[in-house]
Design a protein around this motif. Structure first.
Motif, PDB file in Angstrom:
ATOM      1  N   ILE A 256       0.837  -1.202   0.000  1.00 22.99           N
ATOM      2  CA  ILE A 256       0.000   0.000   0.000  1.00 22.99           C
ATOM      3  C   ILE A 256       0.870   1.249   0.000  1.00 22.99           C
ATOM      4  CG2 ILE A 256      -1.667   1.341   1.357  1.00 22.99           C
ATOM      5  CD1 ILE A 256      -2.807  -1.354   2.344  1.00 22.99           C
ATOM      6  N   TYR A 257       1.921   1.229   0.823  1.00 17.56           N
ATOM      7  CA  TYR A 257       2.827   2.379   0.870  1.00 17.56           C
ATOM      8  C   TYR A 257       3.477   2.600  -0.492  1.00 17.56           C
ATOM      9  CZ  TYR A 257       6.823   5.332   1.840  1.00 17.56           C
ATOM     10  OH  TYR A 257       7.732   6.351   1.795  1.00 17.56           O
ATOM     11  N   CYS A 258       3.906   1.507  -1.136  1.00 25.17           N
ATOM     12  CA  CYS A 258       4.547   1.632  -2.452  1.00 25.17           C
ATOM     13  C   CYS A 258       3.603   2.269  -3.461  1.00 25.17           C
ATOM     14  CB  CYS A 258       5.005   0.254  -2.947  1.00 25.17           C
ATOM     15  SG  CYS A 258       6.469  -0.408  -2.115  1.00 25.17           S
ATOM     16  N   PHE A 259       2.328   1.886  -3.428  1.00 30.34           N
ATOM     17  CA  PHE A 259       1.350   2.450  -4.356  1.00 30.34           C
ATOM     18  C   PHE A 259       1.129   3.941  -4.085  1.00 30.34           C
ATOM     19  CE2 PHE A 259      -0.518  -2.032  -4.542  1.00 30.34           C
ATOM     20  CZ  PHE A 259       0.185  -2.332  -5.696  1.00 30.34           C
ATOM     21  N   VAL A 260       0.992   4.291  -2.816  1.00 29.08           N
ATOM     22  CA  VAL A 260       0.785   5.697  -2.446  1.00 29.08           C
ATOM     23  C   VAL A 260       1.998   6.532  -2.853  1.00 29.08           C
ATOM     24  CG1 VAL A 260       0.506   7.301  -0.521  1.00 29.08           C
ATOM     25  CG2 VAL A 260      -0.787   5.163  -0.553  1.00 29.08           C
ATOM     26  N   ALA A 261       3.195   6.021  -2.559  1.00 30.72           N
ATOM     27  CA  ALA A 261       4.429   6.733  -2.913  1.00 30.72           C
ATOM     28  C   ALA A 261       4.554   6.866  -4.426  1.00 30.72           C
ATOM     29  CB  ALA A 261       5.638   5.995  -2.344  1.00 30.72           C
ATOM     30  N   ALA A 262       4.178   5.815  -5.158  1.00 30.58           N
ATOM     31  CA  ALA A 262       4.266   5.851  -6.620  1.00 30.58           C
ATOM     32  C   ALA A 262       3.350   6.910  -7.205  1.00 30.58           C
ATOM     33  CB  ALA A 262       3.910   4.471  -7.183  1.00 30.58           C
ATOM     34  N   ILE A 263       2.127   6.981  -6.692  1.00 26.28           N
ATOM     35  CA  ILE A 263       1.165   7.985  -7.177  1.00 26.28           C
ATOM     36  C   ILE A 263       1.680   9.396  -6.893  1.00 26.28           C
ATOM     37  CG2 ILE A 263      -1.146   8.945  -6.813  1.00 26.28           C
ATOM     38  CD1 ILE A 263      -2.092   6.055  -6.254  1.00 26.28           C
ATOM     39  N   PHE A 264       2.171   9.601  -5.676  1.00 26.52           N
ATOM     40  CA  PHE A 264       2.690  10.915  -5.300  1.00 26.52           C
ATOM     41  C   PHE A 264       3.870  11.312  -6.176  1.00 26.52           C
ATOM     42  CE2 PHE A 264       5.841  13.324  -2.817  1.00 26.52           C
ATOM     43  CZ  PHE A 264       5.120  14.476  -2.582  1.00 26.52           C
ATOM     44  N   ILE A 265       4.806  10.385  -6.353  1.00 27.57           N
ATOM     45  CA  ILE A 265       6.004  10.667  -7.148  1.00 27.57           C
ATOM     46  C   ILE A 265       5.640  10.960  -8.599  1.00 27.57           C
ATOM     47  CG2 ILE A 265       8.106   9.625  -8.113  1.00 27.57           C
ATOM     48  CD1 ILE A 265       8.353   8.099  -5.423  1.00 27.57           C
ATOM     49  N   PHE A 267       2.748  12.037 -10.026  1.00 27.62           N
ATOM     50  CA  PHE A 267       2.002  13.263 -10.301  1.00 27.62           C
ATOM     51  C   PHE A 267       2.710  14.511  -9.815  1.00 27.62           C
ATOM     52  CE2 PHE A 267      -1.420  10.116 -10.600  1.00 27.62           C
ATOM     53  CZ  PHE A 267      -1.993  10.516 -11.794  1.00 27.62           C
ATOM     54  N   TYR A 268       3.331  14.449  -8.629  1.00 29.64           N
ATOM     55  CA  TYR A 268       3.953  15.645  -8.082  1.00 29.64           C
ATOM     56  C   TYR A 268       5.243  15.993  -8.796  1.00 29.64           C
ATOM     57  CZ  TYR A 268       6.151  18.930  -4.887  1.00 29.64           C
ATOM     58  OH  TYR A 268       6.761  20.028  -4.362  1.00 29.64           O
ATOM     59  N   PHE A 269       6.157  15.055  -8.872  1.00 31.44           N
ATOM     60  CA  PHE A 269       7.464  15.347  -9.440  1.00 31.44           C
ATOM     61  C   PHE A 269       7.426  15.456 -10.950  1.00 31.44           C
ATOM     62  CE2 PHE A 269       8.698  13.725  -5.280  1.00 31.44           C
ATOM     63  CZ  PHE A 269       9.589  14.695  -4.891  1.00 31.44           C
ATOM     64  N   ASP A 270       6.571  14.657 -11.596  1.00 30.37           N
ATOM     65  CA  ASP A 270       6.467  14.774 -13.042  1.00 30.37           C
ATOM     66  C   ASP A 270       5.913  16.135 -13.425  1.00 30.37           C
ATOM     67  OD1 ASP A 270       6.811  13.555 -15.589  1.00 30.37           O
ATOM     68  OD2 ASP A 270       4.635  13.459 -15.776  1.00 30.37           O
ATOM     69  N   ALA A 271       4.952  16.640 -12.644  1.00 26.43           N
ATOM     70  CA  ALA A 271       4.380  17.960 -12.902  1.00 26.43           C
ATOM     71  C   ALA A 271       5.444  19.042 -12.769  1.00 26.43           C
ATOM     72  CB  ALA A 271       3.228  18.224 -11.932  1.00 26.43           C
ATOM     73  N   ASN A 272       6.278  18.896 -11.772  1.00 32.28           N
ATOM     74  CA  ASN A 272       7.356  19.877 -11.598  1.00 32.28           C
ATOM     75  C   ASN A 272       8.310  19.866 -12.764  1.00 32.28           C
ATOM     76  OD1 ASN A 272       6.395  20.748  -9.177  1.00 32.28           O
ATOM     77  ND2 ASN A 272       7.918  19.729  -7.910  1.00 32.28           N
ATOM     78  N   PHE A 273       8.634  18.667 -13.276  1.00 29.94           N
ATOM     79  CA  PHE A 273       9.523  18.572 -14.417  1.00 29.94           C
ATOM     80  C   PHE A 273       8.930  19.258 -15.638  1.00 29.94           C
ATOM     81  CE2 PHE A 273      12.436  14.714 -13.452  1.00 29.94           C
ATOM     82  CZ  PHE A 273      13.036  15.463 -12.454  1.00 29.94           C
ATOM     83  N   ILE A 274       7.616  19.075 -15.851  1.00 32.67           N
ATOM     84  CA  ILE A 274       6.956  19.694 -17.002  1.00 32.67           C
ATOM     85  C   ILE A 274       6.984  21.207 -16.872  1.00 32.67           C
ATOM     86  CG2 ILE A 274       4.717  19.994 -18.134  1.00 32.67           C
ATOM     87  CD1 ILE A 274       4.077  17.102 -17.428  1.00 32.67           C
ATOM     88  N   MET A 275       6.760  21.716 -15.667  1.00 32.76           N
ATOM     89  CA  MET A 275       6.792  23.159 -15.444  1.00 32.76           C
ATOM     90  C   MET A 275       8.170  23.713 -15.727  1.00 32.76           C
ATOM     91  SD  MET A 275       4.501  23.383 -11.952  1.00 32.76           S
ATOM     92  CE  MET A 275       4.924  25.114 -11.703  1.00 32.76           C
ATOM     93  N   GLU A 276       9.216  22.966 -15.349  1.00 29.77           N
ATOM     94  CA  GLU A 276      10.582  23.424 -15.576  1.00 29.77           C
ATOM     95  C   GLU A 276      10.903  23.469 -17.064  1.00 29.77           C
ATOM     96  OE1 GLU A 276      12.376  21.512 -11.428  1.00 29.77           O
ATOM     97  OE2 GLU A 276      13.154  20.865 -13.381  1.00 29.77           O
ATOM     98  N   LEU A 277      10.371  22.470 -17.808  1.00 30.87           N
ATOM     99  CA  LEU A 277      10.621  22.440 -19.250  1.00 30.87           C
ATOM    100  C   LEU A 277       9.942  23.595 -19.955  1.00 30.87           C
ATOM    101  CD1 LEU A 277      10.264  18.619 -19.992  1.00 30.87           C
ATOM    102  CD2 LEU A 277      12.380  19.952 -19.933  1.00 30.87           C
ATOM    103  N   GLU A 278       8.773  23.982 -19.436  1.00 32.20           N
ATOM    104  CA  GLU A 278       8.044  25.097 -20.042  1.00 32.20           C
ATOM    105  C   GLU A 278       8.692  26.427 -19.700  1.00 32.20           C
ATOM    106  OE1 GLU A 278       4.143  24.576 -18.539  1.00 32.20           O
ATOM    107  OE2 GLU A 278       3.568  23.063 -20.013  1.00 32.20           O
TER     108      GLU A 278
END
Length: 278
Positions: A256-265, A267-278
């Motif tokens: 359960i922890y792995c799934f929660v951590a995976a979802i957080f990582i 959506f949160y970090f991928d979004a930040n990467f996209i913002m940085e690229l823009e």
């Protein structure tokens, strides 16, 4: 590196090293949070050494028992010595498989495998296998007395997968050990003892950083000492907690922890990467 950062990195490494949730993934994510990049492999392996020290001290009796039994077998081939002799060989075989395949695969691990989406996928995969081994595979009752070289090969192959960020070394060895039919106590003990030669062997990758002064120059002596102590303390706590936890609880909680951590990582970090690229 600041003292606060050193403490945080030490805590993260210590807590996650032996839990089936991938310490490598958590260290990479922690670096992203602080926008900090380690100078080579030196610092991360330095933290691993602190974790190994905790294992060696905690399992000191087991280690002495295996070593004495291994060498005593050459002069006294009693049943007890034979068990320890073979158990030592199983550790050597699994370590050899991991070492050879790990070196071959290391060059294939590109930067794409260290991105948030892939780490999230690897964590989710770990969670899936934790559920499978807990819910759909009948737990065995075999101990080290019943182990074979097939078990060592299976666990060694599983441990090799830990070169992929997000795949937990402890999780992979625990899952494959249970899949092979070992009971939880034996699988956990085997996993912990396997970590010693594997992580010590990986220090070869950081010899350059240790000898040329890069690690000390980039990190600082005080930060290194603080990080080492923090890692050791929380590694010890992690070992004690995991062993007690598995006696009365199930691996599905880690899933359960792995799934929660995976979802957080993802959506949160991928979004930040996209913002940085823009």
């Amino acid at each position: 590196m600041s003292i606060i950062e050193a403490i945080i990195f030490g805590i993260v490494q210590g807590i996650t090293e032996f839990l089936p949730i991938s310490s490598t993934a958590h260290i990479i994510i922690t670096q992203m949070v602080f926008n900090y990049s380690f100078p080579g492999f030196g610092f991360e392996i330095f933290l691993h050494l602190a974790s190994i020290l905790a294992v060696v001290i905690y399992f000191r009796k087991d280690i002495v028992e295996v070593i004495i039994g291994f060498f005593s077998f050459f002069g006294n081939r009693s049943k007890e010595n034979r068990v320890q002799f073979l158990f030592a060989l199983y550790i050597i075989v699994a370590t050899g498989i991991t070492g050879v395949l790990g070196v071959l695969l290391e060059d294939s691990i590109g930067s794409v495998l260290k991105t948030p989406p892939f780490i999230a996928l690897a964590l989710a995969t770990t969670g899936i296998f934790l559920i499978i081994i807990e819910r759909f595979v009948k737990h065995g009752n075999r101990t080290e007395k019943d182990m074979t070289f097939i078990d060592a090969i299976i666990v060694g192959l599983g441990q090799t997968l830990a070169v992929i960020p997000g795949i937990s070394r402890s999780g992979a060895t625990l899952i494959t050990g249970l899949f092979a039919g070992l009971n939880k106590e034996t699988a956990v003990r085997y996993s912990f003892l396997l970590s010693i030669p594997v992580i010590l062997g990986s220090t070869v990758l950081a010899i350059g950083d240790f000898t040329d002064g890069t690690l000390v120059a980039e990190t600082g002596v005080l930060a290194l000492v603080v990080a080492f102590i923090a890692t050791f303390i929380f590694s010890w706590l992690g070992i004690v907690w995991l062993i007690e936890f598995l006696k009365r609880s199930k691996l599905i909680y880690f899933a359960i922890y792995c799934f929660v951590a995976a979802i957080f990582i993802f959506f949160y970090f991928d979004a930040n990467f996209i913002m940085e690229l823009e």
